[in-house]
Design a protein around this motif. Sequence first.
Motif, PDB file in Angstrom:
ATOM      1  N   ASN A   1     -19.283   3.314  12.076  1.00 46.36           N
ATOM      2  CA  ASN A   1     -17.991   2.619  11.757  1.00 46.36           C
ATOM      3  C   ASN A   1     -17.921   2.440  10.273  1.00 46.36           C
ATOM      4  N   GLY A   2     -17.948   3.509   9.665  1.00 48.88           N
ATOM      5  CA  GLY A   2     -17.817   3.671   8.113  1.00 48.88           C
ATOM      6  C   GLY A   2     -16.667   4.418   7.622  1.00 48.88           C
ATOM      7  N   LEU A   3     -16.164   4.148   6.611  1.00 45.09           N
ATOM      8  CA  LEU A   3     -14.999   4.675   5.841  1.00 45.09           C
ATOM      9  C   LEU A   3     -15.228   4.672   4.536  1.00 45.09           C
ATOM     10  N   ASP A   4     -14.679   5.754   3.740  1.00 46.09           N
ATOM     11  CA  ASP A   4     -14.619   5.672   2.270  1.00 46.09           C
ATOM     12  C   ASP A   4     -13.191   5.960   2.020  1.00 46.09           C
ATOM     13  N   MET A   5     -12.832   5.407   0.669  1.00 48.19           N
ATOM     14  CA  MET A   5     -11.430   5.680   0.165  1.00 48.19           C
ATOM     15  C   MET A   5     -11.434   5.276  -1.415  1.00 48.19           C
ATOM     16  N   TRP A   6     -10.482   5.762  -1.880  1.00 47.31           N
ATOM     17  CA  TRP A   6     -10.249   5.740  -3.337  1.00 47.31           C
ATOM     18  C   TRP A   6      -8.860   4.857  -3.694  1.00 47.31           C
ATOM     19  N   VAL A   7      -8.967   3.646  -4.335  1.00 46.53           N
ATOM     20  CA  VAL A   7      -8.053   2.837  -4.615  1.00 46.53           C
ATOM     21  C   VAL A   7      -7.521   2.636  -6.008  1.00 46.53           C
ATOM     22  N   VAL A   8      -6.273   2.748  -6.408  1.00 49.15           N
ATOM     23  CA  VAL A   8      -5.873   2.823  -7.794  1.00 49.15           C
ATOM     24  C   VAL A   8      -4.731   2.007  -7.730  1.00 49.15           C
TER      25      VAL A   8
ATOM     26  N   ILE B   1      -3.665   4.444  -2.280  1.00 50.28           N
ATOM     27  CA  ILE B   1      -4.819   4.819  -1.431  1.00 50.28           C
ATOM     28  C   ILE B   1      -4.916   6.189  -1.140  1.00 50.28           C
ATOM     29  N   SER B   2      -6.368   6.800  -1.529  1.00 50.43           N
ATOM     30  CA  SER B   2      -6.533   8.310  -1.630  1.00 50.43           C
ATOM     31  C   SER B   2      -7.793   8.339  -0.777  1.00 50.43           C
ATOM     32  N   ARG B   3      -8.017   9.640  -0.607  1.00 53.41           N
ATOM     33  CA  ARG B   3      -9.579  10.115  -0.197  1.00 53.41           C
ATOM     34  C   ARG B   3     -10.023   9.361   0.897  1.00 53.41           C
ATOM     35  N   ILE B   4      -9.175   9.231   1.871  1.00 55.01           N
ATOM     36  CA  ILE B   4      -9.691   8.275   3.303  1.00 55.01           C
ATOM     37  C   ILE B   4     -10.412   9.563   3.876  1.00 55.01           C
ATOM     38  N   ARG B   5     -11.522   9.007   4.381  1.00 50.46           N
ATOM     39  CA  ARG B   5     -12.477   9.893   5.052  1.00 50.46           C
ATOM     40  C   ARG B   5     -13.720   8.915   5.907  1.00 50.46           C
ATOM     41  N   GLU B   6     -14.274   9.437   6.930  1.00 50.83           N
ATOM     42  CA  GLU B   6     -15.259   8.817   7.524  1.00 50.83           C
ATOM     43  C   GLU B   6     -16.723   9.116   6.924  1.00 50.83           C
TER      44      GLU B   6
ATOM     45  N   GLY C   1      -5.030  17.775  -6.332  1.00 50.69           N
ATOM     46  CA  GLY C   1      -4.160  17.065  -6.730  1.00 50.69           C
ATOM     47  C   GLY C   1      -3.532  16.167  -5.602  1.00 50.69           C
ATOM     48  N   GLY C   2      -4.032  16.335  -4.399  1.00 54.64           N
ATOM     49  CA  GLY C   2      -3.351  15.426  -3.326  1.00 54.64           C
ATOM     50  C   GLY C   2      -3.653  14.035  -3.322  1.00 54.64           C
ATOM     51  N   TYR C   3      -3.936  13.518  -4.573  1.00 55.50           N
ATOM     52  CA  TYR C   3      -4.573  12.075  -4.589  1.00 55.50           C
ATOM     53  C   TYR C   3      -3.897  11.413  -6.045  1.00 55.50           C
ATOM     54  N   ILE C   4      -4.158  10.055  -5.925  1.00 57.47           N
ATOM     55  CA  ILE C   4      -3.486   9.539  -7.043  1.00 57.47           C
ATOM     56  C   ILE C   4      -4.835   9.216  -8.120  1.00 57.47           C
ATOM     57  N   THR C   5      -4.298   9.446  -9.540  1.00 56.05           N
ATOM     58  CA  THR C   5      -5.200   8.966 -10.449  1.00 56.05           C
ATOM     59  C   THR C   5      -4.782   8.031 -11.192  1.00 56.05           C
ATOM     60  N   PRO C   6      -5.382   7.151 -12.397  1.00 57.62           N
ATOM     61  CA  PRO C   6      -4.657   5.729 -12.981  1.00 57.62           C
ATOM     62  C   PRO C   6      -3.732   6.422 -13.792  1.00 57.62           C
TER      63      PRO C   6
ATOM     64  N   CYS D   1       0.789  -1.281  -0.007  1.00 57.40           N
ATOM     65  CA  CYS D   1      -0.044   0.314  -0.036  1.00 57.40           C
ATOM     66  C   CYS D   1       0.812   1.304   0.088  1.00 57.40           C
ATOM     67  N   LEU D   2       0.493   2.379  -0.627  1.00 57.83           N
ATOM     68  CA  LEU D   2       1.146   3.443  -0.606  1.00 57.83           C
ATOM     69  C   LEU D   2      -0.008   4.545  -0.682  1.00 57.83           C
ATOM     70  N   VAL D   3      -0.115   5.180   0.567  1.00 58.58           N
ATOM     71  CA  VAL D   3      -0.939   6.332   0.798  1.00 58.58           C
ATOM     72  C   VAL D   3      -0.421   7.824   0.129  1.00 58.58           C
ATOM     73  N   ILE D   4      -1.316   8.138  -0.550  1.00 56.83           N
ATOM     74  CA  ILE D   4      -1.213   9.590  -1.014  1.00 56.83           C
ATOM     75  C   ILE D   4      -2.660  10.416  -0.968  1.00 56.83           C
ATOM     76  N   ASP D   5      -2.593  11.077   0.302  1.00 58.04           N
ATOM     77  CA  ASP D   5      -3.864  11.532   0.742  1.00 58.04           C
ATOM     78  C   ASP D   5      -3.690  12.896   1.244  1.00 58.04           C
ATOM     79  N   LYS D   6      -3.705  13.983   0.504  1.00 61.39           N
ATOM     80  CA  LYS D   6      -3.636  15.391   0.742  1.00 61.39           C
ATOM     81  C   LYS D   6      -5.077  15.807   0.498  1.00 61.39           C
ATOM     82  N   ARG D   7      -5.465  16.568   1.751  1.00 63.93           N
ATOM     83  CA  ARG D   7      -6.992  17.182   1.260  1.00 63.93           C
ATOM     84  C   ARG D   7      -6.724  18.531   0.619  1.00 63.93           C
ATOM     85  N   GLU D   8      -6.194  18.346  -0.807  1.00 66.40           N
ATOM     86  CA  GLU D   8      -6.080  19.547  -1.614  1.00 66.40           C
ATOM     87  C   GLU D   8      -6.061  19.157  -2.983  1.00 66.40           C
TER      88      GLU D   8
END
Length: 344
Positions: free
Chosen positions: A305-312, A294-299, A278-283, A269-276
């Motif tokens: 007990n839920g979580l959302d995230m973006w996986v590429v 893994i980006s966009r990690i948020r409750e 371009g602070g995330y990974i695209t394909p 895993c490699l987390v790229i998660d800045k809330r700005e």
Amino acid sequence: MGYKVAVVGATGNVGREMLNILAERAFPADEVVALASRRSLGTEVSYGDKTLKTRDLATYDFSDTDIALMSAGGDVSKEWSPKIGAQGCVVIDNSSAWRYDADVPLIVPEVNADAVAGFSKKNIIANPNCSTAQLVVALKPLHDRFGIKRVVVATYQSVSGAGKEGLDELFAQTKAVYVNDTVEPKKFSKRIAFNVIPHIDVFMEDGYTKEEWKMVAETKKILDPKIKLTATCVRVPVFISHSEAVNIEFEKPVTADEAREILRSAPGCLVIDKREPGGYITPYEASGEDATYISRIREDITVENGLDMWVVSDNLRKGAALNAIQIAEVLINRKLLPAKKKAA
């Protein structure tokens, strides 16, 4: 003593990627053989700084070969994998042919490497579907800590998942749009250029597609049969790398910060998660890379007990070729596969 490795389906997208990765990772192979169907006989493929000419699968003797990396489709695997395994060569198969066989381990090394020990029943190990592989890499460390109850995933899958024809169709249709030419769907059910198609693989009686069913069945087999999962799989006009919007419901309380910290130290895993911006990974950025990003990690504020995230991840690498070679490395590192004695 090194190993003798055969790549079956060496002229395809995944087969070529397997050859690239074997060279990149300096896999301990004394010899690598490129195999394909008779119609591709003699086609040249690259392996590091070498050029290999493909040989005919139908006439190849596997008795002195240690590992067969199989990427020639389900029908070929159903016919040939048992024959190859019977000759003492371990098959690592990229198709769906053996994934649901109880006697065939379905392996993602970062997730369930211990299960590889069961390979000796048939001398076959299965690679999961590309969309499943990256998903379970991201789910595993969170499941270990918080216990996953339910997963809802929407995939954004690149055309390379449909093979060379998928890549060619997106290229040809994109060009046709720009020159105001006719756009003709061939590989896909509808136009893929500047469009998305909520349909991958065949439809099943319950309305899900087989691609969606694969994600359910494979996640249960690899990670935990108690996990409930529902998926919507979508083809998008991207050449390489699959993306997934993942919603997870856990048994235990979880915060985004806790999840981020756990994923940062998790294998693969490699987390790229800045809330700005371009602070995330695209394909596009994940293409050619080994990690599951893994980006966009948020409750998730709508469920306890839920979580959302973006996986590429690059579907040709972690989703296929890289995972297969990592399985071979597990066999070797755990001393489960001694190299065959070579004739003097």
